[in-house]
Design a protein around this motif. Structure first.
Motif, short mmCIF file in Angstrom:
data_model
loop_
_atom_site.label_atom_id
_atom_site.label_comp_id
_atom_site.label_asym_id
_atom_site.label_seq_id
_atom_site.Cartn_x
_atom_site.Cartn_y
_atom_site.Cartn_z
N ASP A 38 4.02 215.95 17.51
CA ASP A 38 3.28 214.84 17.80
C ASP A 38 2.07 214.74 17.17
OD1 ASP A 38 2.39 212.38 18.37
OD2 ASP A 38 2.91 212.21 20.65
N SER B 262 5.29 211.74 13.83
CA SER B 262 5.73 212.92 14.35
C SER B 262 6.52 213.38 13.40
CB SER B 262 6.72 212.68 15.64
OG SER B 262 7.81 211.84 15.32
N VAL C 290 0.32 216.94 19.85
CA VAL C 290 0.97 217.88 20.89
C VAL C 290 2.38 218.53 20.27
CG1 VAL C 290 2.54 217.90 22.95
CG2 VAL C 290 0.29 216.39 22.70
N ALA C 291 2.83 219.79 20.55
CA ALA C 291 3.67 220.35 20.01
C ALA C 291 4.79 220.35 21.13
CB ALA C 291 3.37 222.00 19.44
N SER C 292 6.17 220.54 20.88
CA SER C 292 7.16 220.63 21.95
C SER C 292 8.37 221.28 21.45
CB SER C 292 7.45 219.33 22.67
OG SER C 292 7.99 218.59 21.48
N SER D 2 10.09 216.53 13.41
CA SER D 2 10.79 217.66 13.95
C SER D 2 11.57 218.46 12.91
CB SER D 2 11.79 216.92 14.68
OG SER D 2 11.36 216.11 15.82
N THR E 51 9.32 219.67 17.52
CA THR E 51 8.63 218.60 17.23
C THR E 51 7.14 218.77 17.38
OG1 THR E 51 10.63 217.48 17.68
CG2 THR E 51 8.44 216.22 17.93
N GLU F 166 10.08 220.44 25.61
CA GLU F 166 8.81 220.95 26.66
C GLU F 166 7.74 221.32 25.74
OE1 GLU F 166 9.05 221.34 29.83
OE2 GLU F 166 11.32 220.55 29.83
N GLU F 167 6.70 220.90 26.35
CA GLU F 167 5.29 220.92 25.43
C GLU F 167 5.04 222.38 25.26
OE1 GLU F 167 0.56 219.82 26.00
OE2 GLU F 167 2.17 218.81 27.02
N VAL F 168 4.52 222.77 24.36
CA VAL F 168 4.21 224.01 23.98
C VAL F 168 2.39 223.93 23.55
CG1 VAL F 168 4.42 226.18 22.20
CG2 VAL F 168 6.11 224.86 23.14
N LEU F 169 1.77 224.87 24.41
CA LEU F 169 0.25 224.82 23.96
C LEU F 169 0.04 225.58 22.85
CD1 LEU F 169 -1.24 225.18 27.56
CD2 LEU F 169 -0.76 223.12 26.42
#
Length: 222
Positions: free
Chosen positions: A136, A127, A141-143, A129, A134, A147-150
């Motif tokens: 992953d 990961s 996955v982005a957050s 940041s 951040t 909170e996850e951001v698509l």
């Protein structure tokens, strides 16, 4: 090639450390004042910082606390003449990753730098940041603020390269090269479209643009 920052005001030790580490293949910047360190880190990116505690104009501990307050996670090896437990604890509590006592053994210092580089590389494998954002890599996955951001696949790859080179401008050509790894052909406006979408999702100020230089994340506001 890893880039190091040495903050050391000893007129003999600082240059000696710089020469030795350059012979090991590192790019090394040397500063003798604490306030100059913060300026340098604000405009450039370093892989490891070697930070003397007894700096003028701003102590090493003050510099370290300021870096961590900015959410700067660059590995920091504290270098000091003080070997008592309270001094070591103060450095570690301020956010240091390692601690070296003077007189400095250059071979030991080089080994500790290599250790920090390996740890940083392992962290980046999983990961990364920058500020509130951040990535992953294992989960793709982005957050933001947890909170996850698509993101689309292209957006994820563009953002990953920008974050890996945080605090440095990345050219449009380099970003296109990141997409050519998986796409046979990239439209001329692909990068602009991806950057525009990322700004909508993470905030316009998250990605900076400079004409002739490219794009950057992780400025002073991050």
């Amino acid at each position: 090639m890893p880039r190091l920052l040495i903050a050391e005001d000893d007129a003999d030790l600082g240059p000696a450390m710089k020469r030795a580490l350059e012979l090991d293949g590192y790019v090394v910047d040397l500063f003798a004042r604490g306030d100059d360190v913060l300026v340098a880190v604000g405009v450039g990116s370093y892989d490891v910082i070697l930070l003397d505690i007894g700096l003028p104009h701003m102590t090493g501990l003050e510099v370290l606390r300021a870096l961590r307050a900015r959410r700067d996670e660059t590995p920091v090896i504290v270098i000091t003449a003080f070997d008592r437990t309270p001094h070591r604890v103060a450095g570690l509590d301020a956010g240091a990753d390692d601690y070296v006592v003077k007189p400095v053994d250059l071979e030991e210092l080089a080994a500790r730098i290599r250790s920090q580089l390996r740890r940083r590389e392992r962290r980046h494998d999983d990961s990364l940041s920058v500020g509130r954002v951040t990535l992953d890599f294992a989960g793709h996955v982005a957050s933001m603020d947890g909170e996850e951001v698509l993101l689309t696949a292209k957006e994820f790859r563009v953002l990953a390269l920008l974050m890996r080179r945080s605090r440095r401008f990345v050219s449009k050509t380099d970003l296109e090269g990141e997409l050519y790894d998986q796409d046979q052909w990239v439209e001329s406006n692909t990068i602009e479209v991806a950057i525009s979408s990322l700004r909508r999702k993470f905030g316009r100020d998250f990605i900076r643009t400079a004409r002739g230089l490219g794009y950057m994340v992780g400025g002073l506001e991050a």
